[in-house]
Design an enzyme around this catalytic site. Structure first.
Site, PDB file in Angstrom:
ATOM      1  CB  ILE A   1     -29.135 -19.211 -11.476  1.00  0.00           C
ATOM      2  CG1 ILE A   1     -30.259 -19.819 -12.630  1.00  0.00           C
ATOM      3  CG2 ILE A   1     -28.165 -20.298 -11.409  1.00  0.00           C
ATOM      4  CD1 ILE A   1     -29.430 -20.101 -13.810  1.00  0.00           C
TER       5      ILE A   1
ATOM      6  CG  HIS B   1     -18.628 -10.678 -10.556  1.00  0.00           C
ATOM      7  ND1 HIS B   1     -18.289 -10.161 -11.936  1.00  0.00           N
ATOM      8  CD2 HIS B   1     -18.244 -11.960 -10.711  1.00  0.00           C
ATOM      9  CE1 HIS B   1     -17.496 -10.947 -12.579  1.00  0.00           C
ATOM     10  NE2 HIS B   1     -17.518 -12.222 -11.756  1.00  0.00           N
TER      11      HIS B   1
ATOM     12  CE  LYS C   1     -23.321 -12.144 -17.202  1.00  0.00           C
ATOM     13  NZ  LYS C   1     -21.926 -11.683 -17.443  1.00  0.00           N
TER      14      LYS C   1
ATOM     15  CG  ASP D   1     -14.365 -14.656 -11.461  1.00  0.00           C
ATOM     16  OD1 ASP D   1     -14.117 -14.642 -10.160  1.00  0.00           O
ATOM     17  OD2 ASP D   1     -15.575 -14.344 -11.748  1.00  0.00           O
TER      18      ASP D   1
END
Length: 909
Positions: free
Chosen positions: A530, A534, A552, A654
């Site tokens: 995808i 970070h 992830k 963020d």
């Protein structure tokens, strides 16, 4: 008889003069043929053109707006920006069959005129004389008809900003006279046809923001007249073709936000006329060849977020007219060049971003060339010279006398690996860099000492009072805090990481095996990638039971271990419907860890704003306003939970469009939670602690690298709101320099006094009526208040949430029976009208800033998107009972107008 002959002679002479000096007069008064006039009347009816534009009884060639005639025939039609009649707007159709009777039509421009439906084959079958066709932002859907290839006279084709799907038809290769081709902002799939090479006259080619995949055809190099090439924001893979170097006339090259890999070909050095080179956000690797000569015309170079290594070519620093250089987020490593390499450079107002690399050594005088500098996340050492701009971002380096630097161990290890000696922060026995720079002048030391002596006694007394007050507050709030979410000690990046054993893994979902994740992602195939996050790479996967997930992949060799541990610690203690769901984990591998999240069908806001809203109805080319307001409210709920429901208050750090995830119903799930940490300072943020806290500069408050205050989240959320209003994606993730430019172009059009100003910045793809425009106006006002340069003047998230739940109350007077917009003429009456519109009720508990009033136990501050307070203003007392508290609240959300704003408003009256 004499008089008669004289009068006849005068009339005859006048006629001769008309024929001699006004030959165009007769042509202008010449009427259209009955066929063409009837065709225009039929088109007027089928499209719902209003009488003010096309009056029925007038001459179309003379009095119809946008109609051009030539020798008694219609040659051009321009209905760009027209609005349909009320009846026509109820059921708009792409009905233009009447155009078939306009045989000499060479130009049809319907941009920003709503034409929902498919492009009819009529254009390619009956309008062979067309030279310009502009159907941009017309709400067109479905595929591009292959019949458009029959328009062999076409030179300009605009189809951007629609919901076009399917592939680019190969028949367009027949348009050999085409000079402009723009298919941007659609949903096209497939690959770029190889036959594109036949369009030898193409000057501008823009297919950005689609879903095109495959490689860039090498035949593009044959388009020798090409000046503008934009292939950004697609899914293009493979390498950058060397044939692009043959485009000698190219001025603008944008290949950013794709999946291009490999190295950059040296052939691009031949692009002597190139001014913009945008290759950022790909997976390009290797050393960067020296493409940059002293004769280069380059002004903007963006290579950020790739995998470049090695040194930056010296030629890049010497490009004479360079304005923006962004090579952040790579693995460049070298020392900076000295001033002698900058001899040819003439620009001294350029912007430089080299953050997130491996640069080291001392800062050199090359910095003199740049006015805005971001050096964060490198390994620079030594003192900061005077020529480095004061607003430069220097965090996470190894510099002397600068706060928030890397640890001694990090810096020493980095330099030792390269056989270099670290300067030890300028101190012989230092173990950490000094927290703050020492005073620069001896006189300041004397003032500080004197002030310390004189204020010692007062400080002791104040601390005693503060301690007593805090004890009272804790005692009074003890019961309330038990009902709040116990977020636990989620630590920031500078605090010790929580040990893995302290995390309650039983509350973190299922435990997956590595083989399960390999099977779900096809061995982590690049096709399922995808994006590169970070804190790890994100892959789409399908479990054995058919459930879609996002996995992830955290590589501990490139990402610090505490990042995923902090995220696990967060999920083990915090849960809310507005936060992304963690389904499980896999932690068995030594150097790789995996976190499994719930899949969000609509991705994030940055990828969904200009996509189809659903698979059932793909007629909208962008999210409608109701959905945008729903998303803004949902994101505000999530941040309100972190700021006001967690103890201690948590800061997201963020907040941007890519962090706002959307499920199948566009409900918000806030993601990117690896940076969450407690707010700096006292947990409860009492009035006295706010008074004692040192003020922050606007630069500190807007730096995403180290800031851990709720006010920083509010600032970032304001940027997201502006993106929703203007449709300009990337604002929430842009650099400080780019953001400054965007705000200078946007904020002047947001005024509490003038609703019409905001129409100049509203996303042109939005279809909004008068009531919805007021909501857009209200959101723009809230966004401006969030972007106040002073952190203390930004509203808390709970107030922002109330404003978004009741947007019309922001811009309307509650006490007016007609709910008319304010027309007050003085600052006092403006404040009275605004402050008086927020009444505390049992449904919407507005808590004034600084007030001791607390929300009743057991009640929630969250409401579903779109709910509003419908209770009357008479509850809970009259205006006089609440005027003070409401003034304090409203002033925080909507600061009083400045003198300049007052002057501007008076000038408009």
């Amino acid at each position: 008889m004499v008089d008669h002959r004289s009068g006849g002679g005068i009339a005859f002479a006048f006629l001769l003069l008309l024929l001699k000096f006004e030959p165009a007069f007769l042509q202008q008064t010449e009427t259209l043929s009955g066929v063409e006039r009837n065709a225009l009347l039929q088109l007027r009816s089928s499209l719902g053109i209003r009488s003010r534009e096309w009056p029925r009884k007038a001459n179309p060639c003379l009095d119809w707006r946008g109609i051009t005639c030539d020798n008694g025939s219609v040659s051009a039609i321009n209905i760009s920006g027209f609005r349909r009649t009320r009846i026509g707007a109820q059921n708009p159709q792409f009905s233009v069959d009447a155009l078939a009777n306009l045989t000499r039509l060479s130009s049809f421009n319907a941009s920003r005129f709503q034409l929902p439906g498919s492009i009819p084959d009529l254009f390619g079958q009956s309008l062979g004389s067309l030279q310009l066709l502009d159907l941009s932002f017309c709400s067109i859907r479905n595929a591009i008809p292959a019949s458009l290839g029959n328009l062999t006279s076409l030179t300009t084709l605009y189809l951007s900003g629609n919901s076009l799907a399917g592939s680019i038809p190969s028949s367009l290769s027949q348009l050999v006279l085409l000079s402009v081709l723009d298919f941007s902002l659609n949903s096209l799939t497939g690959s770029i046809p190889d036959t594109i090479s036949t369009l030898a006259n193409l000057v501008s080619f823009d297919i950005s923001s689609n879903f095109l995949s495959g490689s860039i055809p090498t035949g593009i190099g044959m388009l020798v007249k090409l000046q503008y090439l934009n292939l950004s924001s697609n899914q293009l893979s493979s390498s950058v073709p060397a044939q692009l170097g043959d485009l000698a006339n190219l001025v603008d090259l944008d290949l950013s936000f794709n999946s291009l890999s490999g190295s950059v070909p040296e052939d691009l050095r031949k692009l002597r006329n190139l001014k913009r080179m945008l290759l950022g956000n790909n997976v390009l690797v290797g050393s960067l060849p020296n493409l940059f000569l002293a004769t280069s015309q380059l002004q903007i170079v963006v290579l950020k977020d790739n995998g470049f290594t090695g040194a930056v070519p010296n030629g890049l620093w010497t490009v004479p007219g360079l304005q923006i250089l962004d090579i952040s987020g790579n693995n460049f490593t070298s020392v900076l060049p000295n001033s002698s390499l900058n001899a040819n450079a003439t620009t001294t107002t350029a912007e430089l971003n080299i953050s997130g690399n491996l640069f080291y050594g001392n800062l050199t005088s090359i910095m003199r060339r740049f006015s805005l500098v971001d050096l964060a996340g490198n390994y620079f050492e030594g003192k900061v010279p005077d020529y480095v701009p004061r607003n430069a971002s220097l965090v996470s380096n190894c510099l002397q006398n600068v706060s928030n630097q890397r640890s001694l161990l990090e810096c020493t290890s980095f330099y030792a690996e390269r056989g270099l000696i670290f300067d030890n922060f300028g101190l012989p026995n230092s173990t950490q860099p000094p927290a703050e720079p020492p005073p620069r002048e001896k006189s300041k030391r004397r003032v500080i000492i004197l002030a310390s002596v004189l204020g010692g006694v007062g400080l002791i007394i104040l601390l005693v009072l503060l301690l007593v007050l805090l004890l009272c507050i804790r005692k009074r709030k003890g019961t309330t805090n038990q009902r709040e979410v116990a977020a636990g000690p989620v630590t920031g990046g500078s605090s010790p990481q929580p040990p893995e054993a302290s995390i309650n893994f039983s509350s973190l979902g299922d435990t997956f095996t590595y083989q399960q994740l390999l099977q779900a992602t096809g061995d982590f195939n690049d096709a399922n990638l995808i994006k590169h996050g970070h804190s790890g790479d994100l892959y789409k996967g399908t479990l054995e039971n058919g459930i879609f997930v996002v996995i992830k992949r955290v590589d501990l060799q490139s990402i610090k271990k505490e990042a995923y541990l902090l995220e696990l610690d967060f999920f083990s203690k915090v849960s809310h419907p507005r936060l992304i769901s963690l389904l499980g984990h896999c932690l068995v591998r030594e150097n790789e860890k995996f976190l499994v999240y719930k899949y969000m069908p609509n991705g994030d806001l940055s990828s969904s704003l200009y996509r189809k809203t659903s698979s059932e109805d793909d007629s909208l080319q962008s999210l409608d306003w109701i959905t945008r307001l729903k998303i803004a409210t949902g994101a505000a709920e999530a941040l309100c939970y972190l700021h006001h429901e967690c103890s201690p208050s948590l800061v997201h750090r963020d907040v941007q469009a890519s962090s706002i995830m959307l499920d199948d119903k566009f409900e918000v799930r806030l993601g990117s939670l690896s940076e969450v940490c407690p707010q700096e300072g006292d947990t409860h943020q009492s009035r006295i602690t706010r008074l004692l806290r040192l003020p922050q500069s606007s630069e500190q408050s807007t730096s995403a690298s180290v800031t851990a205050t709720c006010a920083f989240d509010v600032y970032c959320f304001g940027k997201v709101l502006l993106e929703l209003v203007t449709g300009k994606l990337g604002m929430s993730s842009s650099s400080e320099a780019q953001l400054k430019e965007s705000l200078e172009q946007t904020l002047p059009y947001i005024s509490i006094y003038d609703k019409e100003l905001v129409t100049k910045i509203v996303d042109p793809s939005l279809i909004i009526d008068e009531d919805l425009l007021e909501e857009v106006w209200a959101m723009a006002i809230v966004a401006r208040s969030c972007l106040n340069p002073k952190p203390s003047r930004r509203p808390p998230m709970r107030y922002i949430l109330k404003a978004l739940e009741n947007p019309l109350k922001v811009v309307r007077e509650e006490n007016s029976s007609s709910a008319r917009l304010r027309t007050t003429s003085s600052r006092g009456s403006w404040n009275a009208a605004l402050f008086g519109s927020w009444r505390s009720t049992s449904d919407v508990a507005v808590i004034p800033a600084g007030s001791s009033t607390t929300r009743p136990e057991g009640t929630s501050s969250f409401k579903h998107s779109g709910t509003s307070n419908s209770q009357g203003s008479g509850q809970n007392g009259g205006a006089g009972d609440h005027s003070s508290s409401h003034r304090r609240y409203s002033r925080e959300i909507f600061p009083e107008p400045t003198d300049e704003q007052d002057i501007g408003r008076q000038g408009q009256e």
